[in-house]
Design a protein around this motif. Structure first.
Motif, short mmCIF file in Angstrom:
data_model
loop_
_atom_site.label_atom_id
_atom_site.label_comp_id
_atom_site.label_asym_id
_atom_site.label_seq_id
_atom_site.Cartn_x
_atom_site.Cartn_y
_atom_site.Cartn_z
N ASP A 55 31.35 -47.01 -56.95
CA ASP A 55 30.76 -48.36 -56.96
C ASP A 55 29.77 -48.56 -58.12
O ASP A 55 29.23 -49.66 -58.27
CB ASP A 55 30.10 -48.68 -55.61
CG ASP A 55 28.89 -47.81 -55.32
OD1 ASP A 55 28.64 -46.86 -56.11
OD2 ASP A 55 28.21 -48.06 -54.32
N GLU A 113 40.34 -52.87 -58.62
CA GLU A 113 39.13 -53.67 -58.86
C GLU A 113 38.41 -53.27 -60.13
O GLU A 113 37.96 -54.12 -60.91
CB GLU A 113 38.15 -53.47 -57.70
CG GLU A 113 38.21 -54.54 -56.64
CD GLU A 113 37.04 -54.40 -55.67
OE1 GLU A 113 37.32 -54.27 -54.49
OE2 GLU A 113 35.86 -54.41 -56.11
N ILE A 114 38.29 -51.96 -60.34
CA ILE A 114 37.57 -51.44 -61.51
C ILE A 114 38.28 -51.85 -62.80
O ILE A 114 37.65 -52.33 -63.75
CB ILE A 114 37.44 -49.89 -61.39
CG1 ILE A 114 36.39 -49.54 -60.32
CG2 ILE A 114 37.09 -49.26 -62.73
CD1 ILE A 114 36.26 -48.07 -60.02
N ASP A 129 46.36 -47.39 -56.17
CA ASP A 129 45.49 -47.48 -55.00
C ASP A 129 46.28 -47.27 -53.70
O ASP A 129 45.77 -46.66 -52.75
CB ASP A 129 44.76 -48.83 -54.98
CG ASP A 129 43.70 -48.90 -56.07
OD1 ASP A 129 43.53 -47.89 -56.80
OD2 ASP A 129 43.06 -49.96 -56.22
N GLN A 136 32.19 -45.38 -49.88
CA GLN A 136 32.45 -46.33 -50.97
C GLN A 136 33.94 -46.56 -51.16
O GLN A 136 34.40 -47.68 -51.33
CB GLN A 136 31.92 -45.78 -52.30
CG GLN A 136 30.44 -45.89 -52.49
CD GLN A 136 30.03 -45.28 -53.82
OE1 GLN A 136 30.79 -45.30 -54.78
NE2 GLN A 136 28.84 -44.72 -53.86
N ARG A 168 35.43 -48.81 -48.68
CA ARG A 168 35.12 -50.21 -48.92
C ARG A 168 35.94 -50.75 -50.09
O ARG A 168 36.52 -51.83 -50.01
CB ARG A 168 33.62 -50.39 -49.20
CG ARG A 168 32.78 -50.39 -47.92
CD ARG A 168 31.30 -50.67 -48.18
NE ARG A 168 30.59 -49.47 -48.62
CZ ARG A 168 30.03 -48.59 -47.78
NH1 ARG A 168 30.09 -48.77 -46.48
NH2 ARG A 168 29.41 -47.54 -48.24
N LEU A 169 36.02 -49.96 -51.18
CA LEU A 169 36.71 -50.43 -52.39
C LEU A 169 38.23 -50.47 -52.22
O LEU A 169 38.92 -51.21 -52.89
CB LEU A 169 36.37 -49.53 -53.58
CG LEU A 169 34.95 -49.64 -54.14
CD1 LEU A 169 34.63 -48.48 -55.08
CD2 LEU A 169 34.78 -50.97 -54.89
N ASN A 170 38.76 -49.65 -51.32
CA ASN A 170 40.23 -49.58 -51.17
C ASN A 170 40.64 -49.91 -49.74
O ASN A 170 41.62 -49.38 -49.22
CB ASN A 170 40.70 -48.17 -51.56
CG ASN A 170 42.16 -48.15 -52.00
OD1 ASN A 170 42.66 -49.17 -52.49
ND2 ASN A 170 42.83 -47.03 -51.83
#
Lengths: 291, 291
Positions: free
Chosen positions: B77, B105-106, B185, B233, B236-238
């Motif tokens: 993150d 996202e990144i 992902d 993290q 949440r991100l994936n």
């Protein structure tokens, strides 16, 4: 090197566990003589070459004659039939034990067969050692070093026999632990059968993404590569505790799923799992992991 | 030893992965100089002592100045905030990459930030290496040897930059593999995030039976002992690919559960899992396993 505890130890079934047991008994001087009972003559040759036995036979009755320790190291569903076959040939003071991963049914059947108050006594045993390979070629005299050796006596089991099996476990470098047969089956459903089934399910889910497999997947699924026959037997012999373990696991998984979807309590759940894992100890990663 | 590929490599975040990368770049002569950006002055001293960097700074802008390779090895993150911070200070020909376990996202955020057609170019990277420990103390120059190095270019990424990252991966001893960010992902949700969550759920289910833990449980849950912050993290991100993976896994588990309850098709399901595991290869057990 411990004092010689047995004069003649007979191991019925000289595979990974039986072979390792024979190697350990011989290498550590726990038994004066180790006799192996195999299914084929050719297996006697390879078991002797692996230093797992002193001599072998394909005749179970002849094999157990004169033995003061008899270990049934055959597949789980053959333990009771084999006990029935050798029982009439056991000498009165003999200690009979097995190494199967499932105990309640086996212990009940064999106790009905022998009469533990007199004659040879049976104590159920389950060394928590192994790997995903099989056969005497995968055996090792150090297989039991530092592992738990579960023993499942009943109120009918003579205490002296339990002490003898505990002594054997210690002589192998293992830690003897007593547990009631049904409780044993519930416990191993959780710590052994469930992880195996989870590994199989992980392969079904993630196996196709193999080239990118990371260390977690490789570690978690290694046991799924072991021969199926024994596991399928275990699933049949320990059906109810295994189904209970699967249900408990699915609930736990659903808690995590909800926490991920909602964004709530996730850190706390993961932290509780982390602490439980650190308490468990064992199997630290040796150097950097790959993948 | 490969030809020196980079003059100055800057690693932002010198922990397990960043530290191992620095060690490998130095030990293999891949970069003439390795600069480390850390959060605290004290970390510079330990990173230098570990031979992970030549020199260090706590100022990201100063750290990336003059670097032709910049690796963001900060927690997932923090990758985008850090990219935003260093972007104005990157030299035009620089290759910017990261090592985060989540990419879509990144990659989207950083591409919006940089303009890959001119100036410094970003290529998302994810070395599939690690262990359950953390920090430069756990780092190793061989961490990447033989592992997959996933790269996630987009149609906007200059091919030359992808080739440079692939060259870096090869110089580390890793195998570069290209995969589209969203597909990455989905894939890592299956091969990395799912096994972690399953390990956490296994601990929740079986942890209490610890003393009898067998090799399957120890192997399957090792990753559950890793620090929680990064995994939370990642969850949440994936989130969506992870929830999909959990659903697919639960279905697979239910198939097994039904087969155990009915006694049908169990051997076939287990055998399919076994064959998939043998195809996967990797991480064979080293000698006898314990427990």
């Amino acid at each position: 090197m411990p004092t010689q505890m047995f004069d003649r130890a007979t191991i019925v079934g000289v595979g990974l566990i039986g072979g390792s047991l024979g190697m350990a008994l011989r290498a550590r001087g726990v038994a004066r003589e180790v006799v192996g009972v195999t299914r084929a003559e050719a297996s006697i040759v390879s078991a002797r070459a692996a230093r797992a036995i002193d001599r072998g036979t394909v005749d179970p009755a002849a094999g157990v004659a004169g033995a003061d320790l008899v270990v049934l190291a055959v597949p789980p569903d053959q333990v009771v039939p084999m006990a029935r076959r050798v029982a009439p040939h056991l000498q009165p003071g003999a200690l009979l034990t097995d190494v199967a991963s499932v105990k309640a049914e086996i212990v009940e059947s064999i106790e009905a067969l022998l009469r533990p108050e007199s004659g040879p006594a049976f104590v159920g045993g389950h060394p928590m050692a192994g790997n995903e390979r099989q056969g005497v070629a995968a055996a090792s005299p150090d297989l039991f070093e530092g592992t738990a050796y579960l023993m499942t006596p009943t109120p009918r089991t003579p205490r002296g026999s339990v002490e003898r099996l505990a002594g054997l476990a210690r002589a192998l470098g293992a830690i003897p632990l007593e547990v009631e047969p049904a409780e044993h089956d519930r416990m191993v459903a959780l710590v052994s059968h469930l992880p195996y089934l989870v590994a199989a399910a992980l392969m079904g889910t993630a196996g196709a993404a193999g080239p990118a497999a990371g260390p977690s997947l490789l570690g978690a699924t290694r046991v799924a590569g072991s021969p199926v026959a024994m596991w399928a037997q275990i699933c049949r012999l320990n059906r109810e505790p295994i189904l209970d373990a699967l249900r408990a696991f699915r609930k736990e998984l659903e808690r995590l799923e909800t926490a991920i979807a909602d964004g709530d309590r996730l850190d706390a759940l993961l932290e509780a799992a982390r602490r439980a894992r650190l308490r468990l100890g064992g199997a630290p990663s040796k150097g950097p992991d790959k993948g």
